[in-house]
Motif scaffolding. Structure first.
Motif, PDB file in Angstrom:
ATOM      1  N   SER A   1       4.026  22.692  -7.440  1.00 54.96           N
ATOM      2  CA  SER A   1       4.195  22.071  -6.125  1.00 54.96           C
ATOM      3  C   SER A   1       2.826  21.828  -5.508  1.00 54.96           C
ATOM      4  O   SER A   1       1.939  22.670  -5.614  1.00 54.96           O
ATOM      5  CB  SER A   1       5.023  22.981  -5.207  1.00 54.96           C
ATOM      6  OG  SER A   1       5.196  22.383  -3.939  1.00 54.96           O
ATOM      7  N   PHE A   2       2.691  20.684  -4.862  1.00 54.89           N
ATOM      8  CA  PHE A   2       1.398  20.317  -4.285  1.00 54.89           C
ATOM      9  C   PHE A   2       1.470  20.039  -2.780  1.00 54.89           C
ATOM     10  O   PHE A   2       0.461  20.089  -2.087  1.00 54.89           O
ATOM     11  CB  PHE A   2       0.826  19.074  -4.981  1.00 54.89           C
ATOM     12  CG  PHE A   2       0.866  19.145  -6.484  1.00 54.89           C
ATOM     13  CD1 PHE A   2       0.190  20.138  -7.164  1.00 54.89           C
ATOM     14  CD2 PHE A   2       1.607  18.230  -7.203  1.00 54.89           C
ATOM     15  CE1 PHE A   2       0.220  20.212  -8.546  1.00 54.89           C
ATOM     16  CE2 PHE A   2       1.652  18.285  -8.590  1.00 54.89           C
ATOM     17  CZ  PHE A   2       0.962  19.286  -9.269  1.00 54.89           C
ATOM     18  N   GLY A   3       2.654  19.697  -2.284  1.00 56.59           N
ATOM     19  CA  GLY A   3       2.741  19.269  -0.896  1.00 56.59           C
ATOM     20  C   GLY A   3       2.002  17.968  -0.658  1.00 56.59           C
ATOM     21  O   GLY A   3       1.588  17.669   0.466  1.00 56.59           O
TER      22      GLY A   3
ATOM     23  N   TYR B   1      12.743  12.076  12.865  1.00 56.65           N
ATOM     24  CA  TYR B   1      11.892  12.995  12.095  1.00 56.65           C
ATOM     25  C   TYR B   1      12.688  13.727  11.025  1.00 56.65           C
ATOM     26  O   TYR B   1      13.795  14.199  11.251  1.00 56.65           O
ATOM     27  CB  TYR B   1      11.231  14.025  13.014  1.00 56.65           C
ATOM     28  CG  TYR B   1      10.146  14.805  12.310  1.00 56.65           C
ATOM     29  CD1 TYR B   1       8.925  14.212  11.997  1.00 56.65           C
ATOM     30  CD2 TYR B   1      10.359  16.119  11.909  1.00 56.65           C
ATOM     31  CE1 TYR B   1       7.931  14.912  11.328  1.00 56.65           C
ATOM     32  CE2 TYR B   1       9.372  16.835  11.245  1.00 56.65           C
ATOM     33  CZ  TYR B   1       8.166  16.222  10.948  1.00 56.65           C
ATOM     34  OH  TYR B   1       7.191  16.910  10.283  1.00 56.65           O
ATOM     35  N   GLN B   2      12.097  13.823   9.860  1.00 59.03           N
ATOM     36  CA  GLN B   2      12.641  14.604   8.746  1.00 59.03           C
ATOM     37  C   GLN B   2      11.477  14.928   7.833  1.00 59.03           C
ATOM     38  O   GLN B   2      10.632  14.076   7.559  1.00 59.03           O
ATOM     39  CB  GLN B   2      13.716  13.807   7.999  1.00 59.03           C
ATOM     40  CG  GLN B   2      14.396  14.544   6.855  1.00 59.03           C
ATOM     41  CD  GLN B   2      13.589  14.527   5.561  1.00 59.03           C
ATOM     42  OE1 GLN B   2      12.912  13.550   5.259  1.00 59.03           O
ATOM     43  NE2 GLN B   2      13.655  15.610   4.806  1.00 59.03           N
ATOM     44  N   ALA B   3      11.416  16.190   7.383  1.00 60.98           N
ATOM     45  CA  ALA B   3      10.283  16.594   6.556  1.00 60.98           C
ATOM     46  C   ALA B   3      10.680  17.766   5.673  1.00 60.98           C
ATOM     47  O   ALA B   3      11.707  18.412   5.885  1.00 60.98           O
ATOM     48  CB  ALA B   3       9.099  16.986   7.444  1.00 60.98           C
ATOM     49  N   GLY B   4       9.846  18.068   4.681  1.00 67.23           N
ATOM     50  CA  GLY B   4      10.078  19.216   3.813  1.00 67.23           C
ATOM     51  C   GLY B   4       8.915  19.406   2.860  1.00 67.23           C
ATOM     52  O   GLY B   4       8.574  18.501   2.101  1.00 67.23           O
ATOM     53  N   THR B   5       8.304  20.589   2.892  1.00 67.68           N
ATOM     54  CA  THR B   5       7.149  20.856   2.045  1.00 67.68           C
ATOM     55  C   THR B   5       7.458  20.677   0.566  1.00 67.68           C
ATOM     56  O   THR B   5       6.658  20.142  -0.199  1.00 67.68           O
ATOM     57  CB  THR B   5       6.631  22.287   2.290  1.00 67.68           C
ATOM     58  OG1 THR B   5       6.260  22.413   3.660  1.00 67.68           O
ATOM     59  CG2 THR B   5       5.437  22.602   1.407  1.00 67.68           C
ATOM     60  N   LEU B   6       8.629  21.129   0.136  1.00 66.70           N
ATOM     61  CA  LEU B   6       8.988  21.057  -1.277  1.00 66.70           C
ATOM     62  C   LEU B   6       9.765  19.793  -1.639  1.00 66.70           C
ATOM     63  O   LEU B   6      10.156  19.618  -2.797  1.00 66.70           O
ATOM     64  CB  LEU B   6       9.802  22.288  -1.677  1.00 66.70           C
ATOM     65  CG  LEU B   6       9.013  23.607  -1.724  1.00 66.70           C
ATOM     66  CD1 LEU B   6       9.944  24.774  -2.010  1.00 66.70           C
ATOM     67  CD2 LEU B   6       7.906  23.547  -2.765  1.00 66.70           C
ATOM     68  N   SER B   7       9.985  18.919  -0.678  1.00 66.56           N
ATOM     69  CA  SER B   7      10.695  17.675  -0.969  1.00 66.56           C
ATOM     70  C   SER B   7       9.917  16.850  -1.992  1.00 66.56           C
ATOM     71  O   SER B   7       8.711  16.643  -1.848  1.00 66.56           O
ATOM     72  CB  SER B   7      10.893  16.860   0.306  1.00 66.56           C
ATOM     73  OG  SER B   7      11.736  17.542   1.207  1.00 66.56           O
TER      74      SER B   7
ATOM     75  N   PHE C   1      13.831  11.972  -0.911  1.00 66.44           N
ATOM     76  CA  PHE C   1      14.258  13.188  -1.598  1.00 66.44           C
ATOM     77  C   PHE C   1      14.081  14.408  -0.707  1.00 66.44           C
ATOM     78  O   PHE C   1      13.090  14.527   0.024  1.00 66.44           O
ATOM     79  CB  PHE C   1      13.472  13.360  -2.901  1.00 66.44           C
ATOM     80  CG  PHE C   1      13.804  12.309  -3.922  1.00 66.44           C
ATOM     81  CD1 PHE C   1      14.937  12.420  -4.707  1.00 66.44           C
ATOM     82  CD2 PHE C   1      12.998  11.189  -4.068  1.00 66.44           C
ATOM     83  CE1 PHE C   1      15.255  11.435  -5.635  1.00 66.44           C
ATOM     84  CE2 PHE C   1      13.302  10.205  -4.991  1.00 66.44           C
ATOM     85  CZ  PHE C   1      14.440  10.327  -5.777  1.00 66.44           C
ATOM     86  N   VAL C   2      15.068  15.299  -0.791  1.00 65.84           N
ATOM     87  CA  VAL C   2      15.038  16.564  -0.065  1.00 65.84           C
ATOM     88  C   VAL C   2      15.354  17.667  -1.076  1.00 65.84           C
ATOM     89  O   VAL C   2      15.207  17.465  -2.279  1.00 65.84           O
ATOM     90  CB  VAL C   2      16.024  16.539   1.128  1.00 65.84           C
ATOM     91  CG1 VAL C   2      15.546  15.581   2.194  1.00 65.84           C
ATOM     92  CG2 VAL C   2      17.440  16.158   0.678  1.00 65.84           C
ATOM     93  N   ASN C   3      15.802  18.822  -0.601  1.00 64.96           N
ATOM     94  CA  ASN C   3      15.920  19.970  -1.510  1.00 64.96           C
ATOM     95  C   ASN C   3      17.339  20.463  -1.747  1.00 64.96           C
ATOM     96  O   ASN C   3      17.540  21.398  -2.537  1.00 64.96           O
ATOM     97  CB  ASN C   3      15.060  21.124  -0.984  1.00 64.96           C
ATOM     98  CG  ASN C   3      13.598  20.754  -0.954  1.00 64.96           C
ATOM     99  OD1 ASN C   3      12.975  20.568  -1.986  1.00 64.96           O
ATOM    100  ND2 ASN C   3      13.043  20.605   0.245  1.00 64.96           N
ATOM    101  N   SER C   4      18.316  19.866  -1.099  1.00 63.91           N
ATOM    102  CA  SER C   4      19.700  20.286  -1.307  1.00 63.91           C
ATOM    103  C   SER C   4      20.637  19.219  -0.764  1.00 63.91           C
ATOM    104  O   SER C   4      20.234  18.363   0.036  1.00 63.91           O
ATOM    105  CB  SER C   4      19.984  21.613  -0.591  1.00 63.91           C
ATOM    106  OG  SER C   4      19.953  21.427   0.825  1.00 63.91           O
ATOM    107  N   GLY C   5      21.890  19.294  -1.175  1.00 67.39           N
ATOM    108  CA  GLY C   5      22.900  18.390  -0.638  1.00 67.39           C
ATOM    109  C   GLY C   5      23.120  18.610   0.846  1.00 67.39           C
ATOM    110  O   GLY C   5      23.342  17.662   1.602  1.00 67.39           O
TER     111      GLY C   5
END
Length: 428
Positions: free
Chosen positions: A86-88, A295-301, A113-117
């Motif tokens: 992971s790089f962010g 707004y929508q964000a996610g470090t691991l997205s 892309f996000v991390n879950s449904g």
């Protein structure tokens, strides 16, 4: 049957994990007994901690459409992991899988892309509200869109299995903006629009329901939702977390030729790794930050491991021209065999099937919504579940879940399953 190692591990888990599980349906509350702890899996089979081999019909709740530890996916993940997990920061592979997904799915121009449904559906609702400047949404009783507050109102699947369909912690303010209707009932939708003029941002629906067992849309239902949304300037959201890339390359939009405004994905798109996504046409997606105000964000997205797994999986699906035909034929074969076995022993049931999703409801009447699904005989299901488990067949430990067929299943596996149903049916 006693599963000594699994039972011991469950006791140990309960000391450090609430209920011993990280997702409630895994706890076997609906069927009784202790959950099975899995050690590894390959193809169509699970290998549990007690040394048993089980034919798997949940397939990690859907994503293992080509089987567990599918080699091209494993190779892609291992190769990518050696270069960092992971790089962010942006990576080229995110664009590669986005381009492929947009090519496969009709009516979408951009995907995030996000991390879950759960995260995908939550973000889709926020985007719909931001785009329309409206607050209310319509969902269907028994449809499960993850555990975001807006969705835990008459949720299906795990929420019902666990006995808390209206979860404490969901505020009245949140609940008032979620309007409920029965699946397959267009009259109720029309009434909700009439009672809430110019207030409804979106309808969110599983276009083929999978969280109250498999329930197909009636002829005209999805088309009717599309028409009503057009009339009232409301967005139609297809939750294809289960159905996307499983029922067809383009999901239910392709299968039923009905276009959604926003589509959510998960499961298959990550090849078994944690992932989700939501997509729409440019006009809508451009409202997302950094282009727009939503707004929508996610470090691991978009993390490289999930993207590598997803790209390998979608590439295989996109190039295998006969995949969905094989899955349909295997599921139809299983359907026929189970039906004959249950009928032979006079077991009251109805079977629903769409593509590679199938479920057995121990109910006499047609199952078309949550109310009719809830009429199923849960005591019979419990016996059915544990009977199949004793025969080496693993289905979902809940009457409110669909089975997922994997291409790794052989016809010998299907015959073994049908013979197990025959044996268990004689005891019901």
């Amino acid at each position: 049957m006693i599963y000594k190692r699994s039972s011991a591990l469950f006791v140990e888990a309960q000391t450090v994990i609430p209920g011993g599980v990280n997702s409630p349906v895994r706890a076997f509350k609906s069927v009784g007994g202790d959950p099975i702890f899995v050690k590894e899996a390959k193809g169509a089979y699970l290998y549990d901690e007690d040394g048993r081999t089980l034919i798997d019909y949940i397939n990690s709740w859907g994503p293992m459409i080509l089987g567990h530890a599918y080699q091209p996916v494993v190779d892609a993940v291992v190769s990518k992991a050696q270069k960092g997990t992971s790089f962010g920061m942006p990576t080229e592979i995110e664009t590669d899988i986005a381009r492929l997904a947009i090519e496969m799915v009709p009516g979408i121009d951009k995907i995030r892309f996000v991390n879950s449904g759960t995260e995908a559906c939550m973000s889709a609702i926020r985007l719909a509200r931001g785009f329309t400047n409206r607050e209310k949404i319509i969902k269907f009783s028994g449809c499960y869109h993850g555990h975001s507050d807006s969705f835990l109102i008459q949720a299906g699947s795990g929420a019902v299995t666990f006995g808390t369909p209206n979860s404490p912690g969901v505020t009245e303010g949140t609940a008032k903006d979620t309007l409920l209707a029965d699946y397959n009932n267009l009259d109720q939708i029309e009434a909700l629009f009439n009672a809430n003029p110019n207030e409804i941002a979106a309808i969110i629906v599983e276009p083929v329901a999978g969280n109250m067992g498999c329930i197909p849309p009636k002829n005209g239902f999805l088309e009717g939702l599309r028409s009503l949304c057009d009339q009232h300037n409301t967005l139609l959201i297809f939750d294809e977390v289960m159905t996307g890339f499983r029922l067809a390359k383009g999901g239910v939009q392709e299968l039923k030729n009905v276009k959604a405004d926003i589509v959510t994905f998960g499961k298959v798109i990550g090849g078994g790794l944690p992932v989700g996504a939501f997509a729409a046409r440019d006009e809508i997606m451009n409202h997302l930050a950094p282009l727009g105000p939503v707004y929508q964000a996610g470090t691991l997205s978009g993390n490289p491991l999930a993207m590598a797994a997803g790209l390998a999986m979608l590439t295989e699906i996109n190039t295998d021209k006969d995949l969905f035909k094989r899955l349909e034929e295997k599921t139809a074969y299983l359907h026929k065999g189970i039906e004959l076995a249950l009928n032979r022993h006079g077991v009251v049931h109805t079977i629903n099937r769409v593509g590679s999703m199938i479920s057995v409801h121990f109910a006499e009447e047609e199952v078309v919504d949550f109310k009719t699904a809830a009429l199923g005989d849960n005591d019979t299901f419990k016996k059915f579940f544990h009977g199949l488990l004793a025969e080496g067949i693993y289905i979902a430990p809940s009457a409110y879940e669909t089975w997922f067929i994997t291409d790794a299943l052989t016809y010998e596996d299907l015959d073994t399953t049908i013979n197990a149903v025959q044996k268990v049916a004689s005891t019901l």
